[in-house]
Design an enzyme around this catalytic site. Structure first.
Site, PDB file in Angstrom:
ATOM      1  N   ASP A 161      12.336  63.890   7.571  1.00 38.72           N
ATOM      2  CA  ASP A 161      11.069  63.734   8.279  1.00 38.72           C
ATOM      3  C   ASP A 161       9.901  63.797   7.293  1.00 38.72           C
ATOM      4  O   ASP A 161       9.852  64.675   6.437  1.00 38.72           O
ATOM      5  CB  ASP A 161      10.884  64.842   9.316  1.00 38.72           C
ATOM      6  CG  ASP A 161      11.979  64.837  10.370  1.00 38.72           C
ATOM      7  OD1 ASP A 161      12.555  63.762  10.620  1.00 38.72           O
ATOM      8  OD2 ASP A 161      12.258  65.917  10.926  1.00 38.72           O
ATOM      9  N   ASP A 190      14.607  59.311   8.445  1.00 41.04           N
ATOM     10  CA  ASP A 190      14.612  59.796   9.821  1.00 41.04           C
ATOM     11  C   ASP A 190      13.221  59.602  10.420  1.00 41.04           C
ATOM     12  O   ASP A 190      12.643  58.524  10.302  1.00 41.04           O
ATOM     13  CB  ASP A 190      15.061  61.256   9.874  1.00 41.04           C
ATOM     14  CG  ASP A 190      15.489  61.681  11.279  1.00 41.04           C
ATOM     15  OD1 ASP A 190      15.660  60.805  12.144  1.00 41.04           O
ATOM     16  OD2 ASP A 190      15.649  62.879  11.512  1.00 41.04           O
ATOM     17  N   ASP A 194       7.885  64.560  13.536  1.00 38.44           N
ATOM     18  CA  ASP A 194       8.807  65.171  14.491  1.00 38.44           C
ATOM     19  C   ASP A 194       8.352  66.568  14.902  1.00 38.44           C
ATOM     20  O   ASP A 194       7.867  67.352  14.068  1.00 38.44           O
ATOM     21  CB  ASP A 194      10.208  65.271  13.896  1.00 38.44           C
ATOM     22  CG  ASP A 194      10.981  63.971  14.004  1.00 38.44           C
ATOM     23  OD1 ASP A 194      10.352  62.928  14.282  1.00 38.44           O
ATOM     24  OD2 ASP A 194      12.214  63.983  13.811  1.00 38.44           O
ATOM     25  N   ARG A 243      10.524  55.249  19.206  1.00 46.29           N
ATOM     26  CA  ARG A 243       9.983  56.616  19.126  1.00 46.29           C
ATOM     27  C   ARG A 243       8.534  56.643  18.658  1.00 46.29           C
ATOM     28  O   ARG A 243       8.204  57.114  17.574  1.00 46.29           O
ATOM     29  CB  ARG A 243      10.835  57.507  18.215  1.00 46.29           C
ATOM     30  CG  ARG A 243      12.279  57.640  18.662  1.00 46.29           C
ATOM     31  CD  ARG A 243      13.024  58.643  17.807  1.00 46.29           C
ATOM     32  NE  ARG A 243      14.430  58.762  18.224  1.00 46.29           N
ATOM     33  CZ  ARG A 243      15.302  59.623  17.697  1.00 46.29           C
ATOM     34  NH1 ARG A 243      14.916  60.438  16.728  1.00 46.29           N
ATOM     35  NH2 ARG A 243      16.542  59.667  18.127  1.00 46.29           N
TER      36      ARG A 243
END
Length: 521
Positions: A161, A190, A194, A243
């Protein structure tokens, strides 16, 4: 198919009692070096001020950042760390101390509070090295670039992340950041932003997230529903598979963002999440809002968004798109004041303001960028003004009163087939007037003299930016009230008139004027 991924004074160094070089401490007292004040949900729960009121330290390596944290009197002593240069694995080592808990492979903000990290000078680049927040509160991260953080391959950092938050994180403002990868999970990357395991009161503003398979995760699973009160505004999401974010439970507010090139899905509200989605511009994208990859449904309230070349998949098991004509299925109350830019100007205002090293410019709430005002020395950022009124969507009331065009008359010089003069005063952004060619006049008229001092021209989806040079004319006298380039808000000296004309002099295509709004103040 996914688009191809594109790839003040120098402080002298001092040596601390820990034996680690850190940036020289500047004279105190110092205000937070962060510019402006937090917005959105980061203003709630006591607010987010970062290191305001503490010492300011300059750092050019990751080790110096860690040492600055570890050298504080306590884990909550306010500090601002000004970062310049490239932070990478080669210059980032773990530092120990009673006021910190750091690690070798990431910038670790763990079990600490009251910290600002801000890029200065030639800029701060965190190269293949993520920023990790864990059991942390009151954190500001501003004007930094974080790129190419991997969870597999070499080197790895922060679980892949760019910025990751987990385990009771509170009050974080990330502003004017550029978060980017060079591919998706298959390439070792990734998420860019997050949040999981009880992260709350976070705002991401004026930032760019691009070239990644995953924009951001909120909640690690359908059982991780403790993350909430999140604001995303004036950000650009570009060339991302999905996302933007994936939202599991909680409440989120997305406004004035530009989403372009979303290959699979966009805002994925699921597992009971509630999202308020307003005045965003979705472009060249698929399934930009809905519940995807699960039957655990989420909810959304939509208004003022523009869907420009957006495709929608058919609903089915584990696939519940909000489109092709998104409507609200819930109502979300927002507890803070904010100003909305019209969706039609979002691509341009975001282009001018978002990301690191863009001068920390922000919108003035009327689609115009402005340089920020630094926080006064020795004081905390001022709170968002109470009672500010958002700028209107076509059917709302603006700060200057109601939209006077609603209920007025309209005419013009010509109209293209299938368009109508009246479409510019119907409060509907999906209808419009076009001239027969690339130039022409459109007018709003009343039965008696009406005082007007502000106009907003909103272009229709697919034609934003077509209007170039123009004149605003008092039709009664022929006087030119204003001239300029590009559609948007227009202010001029208050004038009483019975007819006002927007005259398009040049354009880059056939213009589509969706709304010609008029206001008294």
């Amino acid at each position: 198919m996914r688009r191809p991924v594109v790839r003040g004074i120098q402080a002298a160094l001092a040596t601390t009692a820990l034996g680690v070089a850190v940036g020289a401490v500047l004279p105190t007292p110092q205000a937070s070096a962060a510019v402006g004040a937090a917005t959105g949900y980061a203003t709630r729960n006591g607010g987010t001020t970062g290191g305001a009121g503490g010492q300011t330290v300059r750092a050019t390596t990751g080790t110096q950042i860690h040492a600055a944290l570890c050298n504080r009197a306590s884990s909550s002593t306010p500090i601002t760390i000004e970062v310049e240069g490239t932070i990478n694995h080669g210059n980032t080592s773990k530092v120990s101390g009673a006021s910190c808990n750091t690690a070798d492979d990431r910038i670790e903000l763990k079990e600490i509070s009251n910290v600002t990290i801000v890029g200065v000078g030639s800029g701060a680049i965190f190269d293949q090295l993520g920023i990790h927040l864990r059991d942390a509160s009151n954190i500001i991260i501003q004007n930094v670039t974080v790129r190419n953080v991997k969870k597999s391959g070499s080197p790895t950092s922060n679980g892949g992340d760019a910025i990751g938050m987990e385990s009771t994180v509170r009050n974080v403002w990330v502003d004017h950041a550029t978060l980017e990868a060079s591919g998706g999970e298959d390439q070792g990357f990734d998420g860019l932003f997050d949040m999981k395991d009880n992260t709350q009161y976070v705002t991401l503003s004026y930032s760019i997230l691009r070239n990644s398979g995953r924009g951001g995760l909120v909640g690690s699973s359908e059982s991780d529903l403790s993350n909430s009160y999140l604001t995303f505004h004036h950000n650009r999401y570009e060339n991302i598979d999905s996302r933007t974010p994936l939202l599991r439970g909680g409440t989120a507010h997305m406004y004035d963002n530009h989403y372009v090139g979303l290959a699979k899905s966009g805002i994925n509200s699921r597992a009971g999440a509630h999202a308020k989605v307003e005045n965003n511009y979705f472009e060249d994208a698929k399934d930009v809002l809905g519940t995807f990859y699960t039957d655990a449904l989420g909810y959304w309230q939509v208004s003022g968004n523009i869907y420009d070349n957006v495709s929608w998949s058919a609903p089915g098991t584990e696939n519940h798109p909000a489109g092709p004509n998104p409507v609200s299925n819930t109502s979300v109350s927002i507890p803070y004041a904010y100003s909305l830019d019209a969706a039609s100007c979002v691509p341009e205002i975001v282009r001018q303001t978002a990301g690191a090293n863009t001068g920390l410019k922000v919108s003035n709430g009327s689609c115009t960028p402005q340089s920020p005002t630094p926080t006064p020395t020795g004081s905390s950022p001022s709170p968002t003004p109470t009672g500010s009124t958002p700028s209107p969507t076509p059917t709302q009331t603006a700060p200057g009163g109601p939209n006077l065009s609603l209920g007025a008359g309209a005419d013009g010089s010509s109209k293209a087939d299938g368009t109508s003069y009246g479409n510019v005063r119907d409060g509907n952004l999906s209808t419009w007037w076009s001239p027969a060619g690339s130039t022409g006049d459109i007018s709003i008229k009343w039965g008696s003299a009406t005082r007007v001092s502000r106009v907003v021209i909103r272009e229709a989806s697919g034609a934003v930016g077509y209007v170039r040079s123009w004149q605003l004319v008092n039709y009664d006298t022929g006087a030119v009230l204003a001239t300029g380039t590009g559609a948007g808000p227009i202010s001029f000296a208050p004038t009483s008139l019975s007819k006002i004309t927007f005259r398009i002099l040049t354009s880059t295509g056939t213009p589509r004027v969706a709304e010609f709004e008029t206001y008294a103040g």
